[in-house]
Design an enzyme around this catalytic site. Structure first.
Site, PDB file in Angstrom:
ATOM      1  NE  ARG A 163      -1.517  40.318  54.980  1.00  9.21           N
ATOM      2  CZ  ARG A 163      -1.279  40.122  56.050  1.00  9.21           C
ATOM      3  NH1 ARG A 163      -0.612  40.108  57.138  1.00  9.21           N
ATOM      4  NH2 ARG A 163      -2.698  40.688  55.445  1.00  9.21           N
ATOM      5  CE1 TYR A 164       5.023  39.136  55.038  1.00  7.90           C
ATOM      6  CE2 TYR A 164       3.966  37.928  56.167  1.00  7.90           C
ATOM      7  CZ  TYR A 164       4.293  38.973  55.841  1.00  7.90           C
ATOM      8  OH  TYR A 164       4.352  39.744  56.685  1.00  7.90           O
TER       9      TYR A 164
ATOM     10  NE  ARG B 135       7.223  34.994  56.977  1.00  5.15           N
ATOM     11  CZ  ARG B 135       7.683  35.177  55.517  1.00  5.15           C
ATOM     12  NH1 ARG B 135       7.762  34.261  54.515  1.00  5.15           N
ATOM     13  NH2 ARG B 135       7.502  36.648  55.795  1.00  5.15           N
TER      14      ARG B 135
ATOM     15  CB  CYS C 172      -6.629  34.982  74.409  1.00 12.33           C
ATOM     16  SG  CYS C 172      -6.189  35.366  72.738  1.00 12.33           S
TER      17      CYS C 172
ATOM     18  CB  CYS D 139      -4.841  42.645  74.305  1.00 14.17           C
ATOM     19  SG  CYS D 139      -3.528  41.257  74.806  1.00 14.17           S
TER      20      CYS D 139
ATOM     21  CB  CYS E  78      -6.452  42.245  70.390  1.00 14.57           C
ATOM     22  SG  CYS E  78      -6.802  40.309  69.357  1.00 14.57           S
TER      23      CYS E  78
ATOM     24  NE  ARG F 184      -4.561  37.707  63.428  1.00 15.77           N
ATOM     25  CZ  ARG F 184      -4.152  37.250  63.817  1.00 15.77           C
ATOM     26  NH1 ARG F 184      -3.511  36.363  65.277  1.00 15.77           N
ATOM     27  NH2 ARG F 184      -2.163  37.733  63.226  1.00 15.77           N
TER      28      ARG F 184
ATOM     29  CG  ASP G 275      -1.509  45.941  63.322  1.00 16.62           C
ATOM     30  OD1 ASP G 275      -0.503  46.915  62.871  1.00 16.62           O
ATOM     31  OD2 ASP G 275      -1.896  45.153  63.669  1.00 16.62           O
TER      32      ASP G 275
ATOM     33  CG  ASP H  49       0.704  43.734  60.100  1.00 16.09           C
ATOM     34  OD1 ASP H  49       1.381  43.763  58.188  1.00 16.09           O
ATOM     35  OD2 ASP H  49       1.166  42.711  60.562  1.00 16.09           O
TER      36      ASP H  49
ATOM     37  CE  LYS I 132       4.256  40.497  61.342  1.00 16.92           C
ATOM     38  NZ  LYS I 132       3.871  38.978  60.805  1.00 16.92           N
TER      39      LYS I 132
HETATM   40  C1  LIG Z   1       2.987  37.551  60.562  1.00 18.56           C
HETATM   41  C2  LIG Z   1       3.123  37.052  60.498  1.00 18.56           C
HETATM   42  C3  LIG Z   1       3.525  35.998  59.430  1.00 18.56           C
HETATM   43  C4  LIG Z   1       5.018  35.679  59.832  1.00 18.56           C
HETATM   44  O1  LIG Z   1       6.116  36.865  59.986  1.00 18.56           O
HETATM   45  P1  LIG Z   1       7.476  36.117  59.962  1.00 18.56           P
HETATM   46  O2  LIG Z   1       7.922  37.783  59.613  1.00 18.56           O
HETATM   47  O3  LIG Z   1       7.594  35.234  59.266  1.00 18.56           O
HETATM   48  O4  LIG Z   1       7.884  36.639  61.622  1.00 18.56           O
HETATM   49  C5  LIG Z   1       2.604  35.070  58.266  1.00 18.56           C
HETATM   50  N1  LIG Z   1       1.582  35.252  58.143  1.00 18.56           N
HETATM   51  C6  LIG Z   1       1.378  36.865  58.173  1.00 18.56           C
HETATM   52  C7  LIG Z   1      -0.282  36.349  57.747  1.00 18.56           C
HETATM   53  C8  LIG Z   1       1.528  37.190  59.474  1.00 18.56           C
HETATM   54  O5  LIG Z   1       0.778  38.366  59.387  1.00 18.56           O
HETATM   55  S1  SF4 Z   2      -3.148  40.503  71.779  1.00 23.56           S
HETATM   56 FE1  SF4 Z   2      -5.252  38.980  70.352  1.00 23.56          FE
HETATM   57  S2  SF4 Z   2      -5.113  37.285  70.042  1.00 23.56           S
HETATM   58 FE2  SF4 Z   2      -3.484  38.036  71.758  1.00 23.56          FE
HETATM   59  S3  SF4 Z   2      -3.151  37.324  73.451  1.00 23.56           S
HETATM   60 FE3  SF4 Z   2      -3.748  39.569  72.874  1.00 23.56          FE
HETATM   61  S4  SF4 Z   2      -6.348  39.674  72.460  1.00 23.56           S
HETATM   62 FE4  SF4 Z   2      -5.453  37.392  72.165  1.00 23.56          FE
END
Ligand SMILES: *Cc1c(COP(=O)(O)O)cnc(C)c1O
Ligand code: SF4
Length: 412
Positions: A137-138, A141, A150, A154, A157, A159, A318, A355, A362
């Protein structure tokens, strides 16, 4: 915004009066597992094997299960699996229906209610995924999803669609393809391993993965996002730390939300990681009736520093489907941030972020400290609400110009 009285609204205690029970480090205790040998209890594989995964087990271990929780648990395995290690289960206060640990891990029937703005992929990860399990996305990175497992799930979560596989997402990371993509993109200098939880891989698998990433010349920086030190501190073995240490610079972000998660076991596990030279950050999610209180949050952040962890992000929750009952408002988050900056150690203050729904990344949000910026001056306020003026000038020019006469500043 209330420049004159920034501390109004939360009703929290001033600095220094934080409840001692929030500050104390305590062991998790053995509870129902008092006759388990020390060797088994401190073995992470034993903890994983004895996770609470069924409604029947949950009813046995938590006789105070409420009708809302029971109904939630009955639905859990179609949405986000139940899965609580004995170690973490013992942090639940069974006498307290509103226990902050309990709210994070015991499903509730409210999870089956989805508001119109809630989504299964709230931050648009799937649409930024050039190969399965990689989110780019960025610019510089990537997020590398290594597993869908996991140590515990949570309820909020982001995801949920993917982790635990309860909803049939069928996540199969293909490391070869993910690594090939990174190798083919020289702009990627930072790889963030996440999931699911990367520290659930065996030492060998993780070592193999980290070595392959380290072998890519343009990958400068590695990091791991993990909740394992909190759910399963037993996993942080000396062998694991010795292995991770070979891959510096390697940072770890943990995920803890409430000071009661920071037990003596967790403190010691984090100490082992820090002793291996791994800089530690923490990500918290702002959660209703868990940590949406300035006193609780401050105690949590200060306790993290005592565990050698720098609070990194505080996330606005989120818009994940079925999370409304756990979500605190942005105003609440801003009120809490207001109580931190200036009131306590700067290292303890995380960046509060949203986010952006749909995939904007973010975005930091802060209480407003710049009151007005025009005609040669910047008007700022401090944490006490006192107002100060700083002369603004063109870059590189002396600030000698007296501020022009301006009308009463408008509060932004
Ligand atoms: C959070 C995140 C990152 C890392 O973001 P930083 O602000 O550098 O910590 C990178 N890729 C994705 C998709 C993210 O959600
Ligand atoms: S927030 Fe989601 S990915 Fe992170 S530990 Fe909890 S269940 Fe696992």
């Amino acid at each position: 915004m209330q420049a004159e009285n920034p501390s109004s609204g939360t009703g929290s205690a001033p600095l220094g009066t934080t409840n001692p029970s929030l500050k104390a480090f305590r062991p998790a205790g053995r509870g129902f597992w008092h006759d388990v040998s020390e060797a088994d209890w401190s073995d992470w594989r034993w903890q994983m094997k004895h996770r609470i995964t069924t409604v029947e087990q949950l009813k046995n271990f938590l006789p105070t299960l409420t009708p809302e929780e029971l109904a939630g648990a009955q639905l859990a395995n179609t949405k986000l699996a139940l899965g609580i290690t004995p170690y973490f289960f013992n942090l639940i206060d069974s006498a307290d229906e509103n226990c902050p640990i309990r709210r994070q891990v015991i499903p509730r029937i409210e999870e089956s209610t989805t508001a119109p703005w809630e989504m299964s992929d709230p931050v648009g990860e799937d649409s930024h995924s050039p190969v399965p399990g990689l989110v780019h996305r960025y610019p510089d990175r990537v997020l590398f999803l290594v597993t869908d497992r996991c140590a515990r799930y949570c309820r909020y979560c982001t995801r949920s669609r993917l982790v635990s596989n309860a909803s049939g997402y069928d996540f199969h990371p293909e490391y070869d393809k993910q690594i090939a993509y990174i190798a083919a993109h020289p702009e990627i200098r930072d790889v963030l391993l996440s999931g699911g939880d990367p520290l659930l891989l065996s030492d060998e698998k993780l070592e193999n993965l980290l070595s392959r990433l380290r072998a890519i010349p343009h990958v400068e920086f590695l990091r791991i996002g993990t909740r394992i030190p909190i759910f399963l501190p037993q996993r942080i073995t000396p062998e694991l730390c010795a292995m991770l240490k070979q891959f510096h610079p390697l940072f770890i972000s943990i995920h803890a939300n409430h000071p009661r998660e920071l037990t003596t076991e967790v403190r010691d596990a984090l100490g082992r990681l820090a002793d291996a030279g791994i800089p530690l950050g923490n990500q918290s999610v702002l959660l209703r009736h868990v940590n949406d209180d300035a006193e609780v949050m401050k105690a949590h952040l200060q306790k993290l520093l005592r565990c050698r962890v720098k609070p990194y992000y505080l996330y606005q929750c989120d818009l994940i489907a079925g999370s409304a009952h756990l979500r605190a408002s942005v105003s609440r988050g801003l009120e809490i941030m207001e109580q931190l900056r200036g009131h306590t150690t700067g290292y303890a203050v995380p960046t509060y972020v949203i986010d952006a729904p749909g995939g904007g990344g973010k975005v930091p949000i802060n209480p407003e400290y710049v009151l007005c910026r025009n005609a040669g001056r910047v008007l700022i306020r401090n944490y006490e609400g006192k107002i100060f003026e700083y002369p603004e000038s063109a870059d590189g020019q002396p600030c000698g110009q007296p501020p022009k006469e301006i009308a009463e500043p408008e509060l932004v």
